[in-house]
Design an enzyme around this catalytic site. Structure first.
Site, PDB file in Angstrom:
ATOM      1  N   TRP A 232       0.832  -1.206   0.000  1.00 39.57           N
ATOM      2  CA  TRP A 232       0.000   0.000   0.000  1.00 39.57           C
ATOM      3  C   TRP A 232       0.863   1.251   0.000  1.00 39.57           C
ATOM      4  O   TRP A 232       1.587   1.525   0.974  1.00 39.57           O
ATOM      5  CB  TRP A 232      -0.945  -0.009   1.207  1.00 39.57           C
ATOM      6  CG  TRP A 232      -2.034  -1.031   1.095  1.00 39.57           C
ATOM      7  CD1 TRP A 232      -1.888  -2.381   0.993  1.00 39.57           C
ATOM      8  CD2 TRP A 232      -3.439  -0.781   1.052  1.00 39.57           C
ATOM      9  NE1 TRP A 232      -3.123  -2.994   0.895  1.00 39.57           N
ATOM     10  CE2 TRP A 232      -4.092  -2.035   0.926  1.00 39.57           C
ATOM     11  CE3 TRP A 232      -4.219   0.367   1.113  1.00 39.57           C
ATOM     12  CZ2 TRP A 232      -5.470  -2.157   0.858  1.00 39.57           C
ATOM     13  CZ3 TRP A 232      -5.598   0.245   1.057  1.00 39.57           C
ATOM     14  CH2 TRP A 232      -6.219  -0.999   0.922  1.00 39.57           C
ATOM     15  N   ASP A 325     -11.954   3.127  -2.567  1.00 40.83           N
ATOM     16  CA  ASP A 325     -12.894   4.038  -1.883  1.00 40.83           C
ATOM     17  C   ASP A 325     -13.033   5.400  -2.565  1.00 40.83           C
ATOM     18  O   ASP A 325     -13.138   6.408  -1.883  1.00 40.83           O
ATOM     19  CB  ASP A 325     -12.458   4.297  -0.438  1.00 40.83           C
ATOM     20  CG  ASP A 325     -12.467   3.050   0.409  1.00 40.83           C
ATOM     21  OD1 ASP A 325     -13.051   2.058  -0.014  1.00 40.83           O
ATOM     22  OD2 ASP A 325     -11.872   3.073   1.492  1.00 40.83           O
ATOM     23  N   ASP A 550      -8.077  -2.244  10.056  1.00 39.26           N
ATOM     24  CA  ASP A 550      -8.887  -1.340   9.239  1.00 39.26           C
ATOM     25  C   ASP A 550      -8.987   0.051   9.864  1.00 39.26           C
ATOM     26  O   ASP A 550      -9.315   1.020   9.181  1.00 39.26           O
ATOM     27  CB  ASP A 550     -10.312  -1.887   9.088  1.00 39.26           C
ATOM     28  CG  ASP A 550     -10.344  -3.200   8.335  1.00 39.26           C
ATOM     29  OD1 ASP A 550      -9.547  -3.364   7.401  1.00 39.26           O
ATOM     30  OD2 ASP A 550     -11.169  -4.059   8.689  1.00 39.26           O
TER      31      ASP A 550
END
Length: 612
Positions: A232, A325, A550
């Protein structure tokens, strides 16, 4: 509720003074330059920091503070003491002649007011033998010594001129090292690899050694630690390597070192730093404000593209998962919907989600060995007619606005960092109870899909009808959708009550399909593999590294731009987006992206297929 906002998971002003001290930060040590005069109209200080280092390579950041009169453009120069070479730079025009490095300003960062600082300048470079830091810089011909004067030559005292550095590969269990780079950093122009239809097919996946070390440190973790996961890039600093972690080039070098024989190697990166990121959630809000599209392009996408386009990496299949998202939020959380937020409305109005993704596609598609997959939410977000068609329309119009059009997109990915079941084995959308469709149940809530596979295949068909290639591939993130363990149903319910039948039959045991944060009871899903069988699916993947949180279950102060979202609080009673149900989140969770041991152990215990 019919949609779910998916989780993902200081400047100091210097004043004129009679005596001014300036620090050039060098790795984990610093060289201090002291000036003794401050009388003329020009002056500057430079903060040079090694942010990431690996065998034969390193990343660095630069910040320039103007201590004199305002300037409208700048030229920064220094001499490399050990023959280092810049391979790719950003937020400036880099050129090198012998041991002299020159960086000139760009259109947006040339103006520096008195006392102001321009930051975000950086590069990745190579070194052989040693990587001694430069100790003298000039700005527009003036020596940057922390004072205001006309090119003074102060007496200097140097502390720790050759500091001990912490490398960007801190994992003690990793013994493989990257070879010393010989590439000049130029993009591939001849004999470039063919762009294949499915980059996962016939290829070996890169295993992130940092995630692998976390997994191996857990009891039983070695059973899953050899699986490839996504890397990421969730902030600008992650490109060079934030807080001692490996940066983009370090991962690419490691992937090259792991290649064996003629088998291709793929490596997966999550491109995840849009302005106003995660506009409908707080746990993974990003560093860039809603209008920071210029910084996104020049400080984030440009350096990523510069590194990925290095011909040194042309044998790798670089897979980019584009902006989790983002576009789905523009469909479901704007214009007065129940889940609308001011930030999502802002991002719809200013167009920066679309502009940013188009810019990323343009830059990354130009790299022949790079593959772009756009986030497509999941079935419990876009599965309703009111969301399904508009989302496909938005994705299509976004792709059409790129230089290469639809060809800039290789595919889409669903269920990234979420928990929706890959398949519900004991009922489907056509099932009925007492003559009633399961769509009428509280759980399904009139959705057209009950699981990810049926949604991904149908959405692919819709996207092709919108003009995308018939070879369009879909990915499904199965990292946490297994829902095994003792509570997994083994047969369809025999109940004649609709809600009882669905609740007893479904393997997804969340309280509500709108729950997305550190879900209690979840398990590892299908292991990553290419061409798993269902038509149109390129691969099952683990883009969300299992064991990474998360979001925090309570507010935690941090410098990562991450907020506290009550959906990560196990005591929270919910909101309109999850039907005002409990959040179903695990307690004692750390910040998003940080290691969460209790979750990792749960995921292994509830894995399906079970772990051996």
């Amino acid at each position: 509720m019919r949609f779910v906002p998916l989780r993902a998971a200081g400047r100091s002003r210097l004043r004129r003074a009679t005596i001014v001290a300036s620090a050039l930060v060098l790795g984990s040590g610093m060289a201090v330059v002291a000036a003794t005069q401050a009388s003329a109209a020009t002056g500057c200080s430079v903060n040079y920091q090694v942010t990431n280092q690996w065998p034969g390579g390193f990343g660095a950041s630069i910040a320039i503070t103007n201590l004199g009169d305002p300037i409208s453009s700048w030229t920064l120069k220094w001499t490399w003491p050990s023959g280092q070479t810049v391979q790719s730079g950003w937020s400036g025009n880099f050129s090198q002649s012998g041991s002299t490095e020159t960086v000139t300003s760009l259109s947006y960062n040339g103006n520096i007011a008195t006392g102001a600082t321009v930051s975000g300048i950086g590069f990745n470079g190579s070194w052989t033998g040693s990587n001694t830091n430069p100790t003298s810089f000039t700005l527009n011909g003036v020596t940057c010594n922390g004072s205001v004067g006309s090119s003074p030559t102060p007496t200097r005292t140097t502390a720790s001129p050759t500091p001990t550095r912490t490398t960007a590969s801190p994992t003690p269990t990793r013994t493989t090292t990257s070879p010393t780079p010989t590439s000049t950093g130029s993009p591939c122009t001849t004999n470039c690899p063919a762009h294949v239809d499915n980059p996962y097919a016939g290829a070996k996946g890169y295993v992130n050694p940092e995630w692998q070390a976390e997994a191996n440190a857990e009891s039983g973790g070695s059973r899953v630690s050899n699986n490839p996961t996504g890397v990421w890039l969730d902030r600008i600093a992650a490109i060079a390597g934030a807080n001692g972690a490996m940066g983009l080039r370090a991962h690419l070098d490691q992937a090259l070192a792991e290649r064996s024989g003629s088998t291709p190697e793929y490596i997966q990166f999550v491109i995840y730093d849009l302005p106003g990121r995660d506009c409908a959630a707080l746990a993974s809000n990003g560093e860039l404000g809603p209008n920071d599209i210029g910084r996104y392009e020049s400080e984030y996408i440009d350096p990523i593209a510069a590194i990925m386009s290095d011909s040194k990496y042309s044998s790798l299949r670089i897979i980019n998962i584009i902006e989790i998202d983002s576009l789905p939020n523009l469909v479901t959380n704007t214009n007065g919907t129940a889940g609308a937020t001011d930030m999502c409305n802002t991002m719809l109005q200013n167009g920066n989600y679309v502009k940013g993704i188009q810019y990323a596609l343009n830059k990354l598609h130009a790299i022949s060995n790079a593959y772009n997959y756009i986030d497509a939410g999941h079935h419990a977000w876009l599965g309703w007619d009111s969301n399904f068609g508009p989302a496909a329309d938005l994705f299509a119009s976004t792709a059409r606005g790129t230089t290469a059009g639809m060809a800039s997109v290789d595919g889409f990915i669903t269920d990234t960092a979420n928990y929706s079941a890959l398949q519900e084995p004991y009922f489907n959308i056509n099932s009925t109870v007492g003559g009633q469709s399961v769509r009428q149940s509280t759980w399904v809530d009139w959705n057209n899909y009950v699981d990810e596979l049926s949604f991904a295949q149908a959405f692919r068909t819709k996207l092709v009808s919108e003009g995308f290639s018939s070879g369009l591939g879909m990915l499904i993130d199965t990292s946490r959708d297994g829902w095994g363990g003792p509570n997994r149903p083994t047969a369809a319910s025999t109940s004649t009550d609709m809600n009882t039948f669905v609740n007893q039959s479904r393997i997804d045991k969340r309280i509500h399909a709108g729950n997305w944060c550190n879900q209690s009871g979840a398990g590892l899903g299908e292991r990553p593999r290419a061409n798993p069988g269902p038509a149109g699916i390129d691969a099952y993947v683990w883009i969300k590294p299992p064991g990474e949180s998360d979001g925090s279950s309570s507010a935690i102060s941090n410098d990562e731009g991450k907020g506290f979202d009550r959906m990560c609080d196990p005591t929270y009673g919910g909101n309109a987006r999850n039907g005002n149900n409990m959040s179903g989140a695990l307690p004692n969770a750390p910040l998003s992206g940080h290691w969460f041991s209790a979750q990792f152990q749960q995921l292994m215990a509830n894995a399906y297929p079970p772990l051996s």
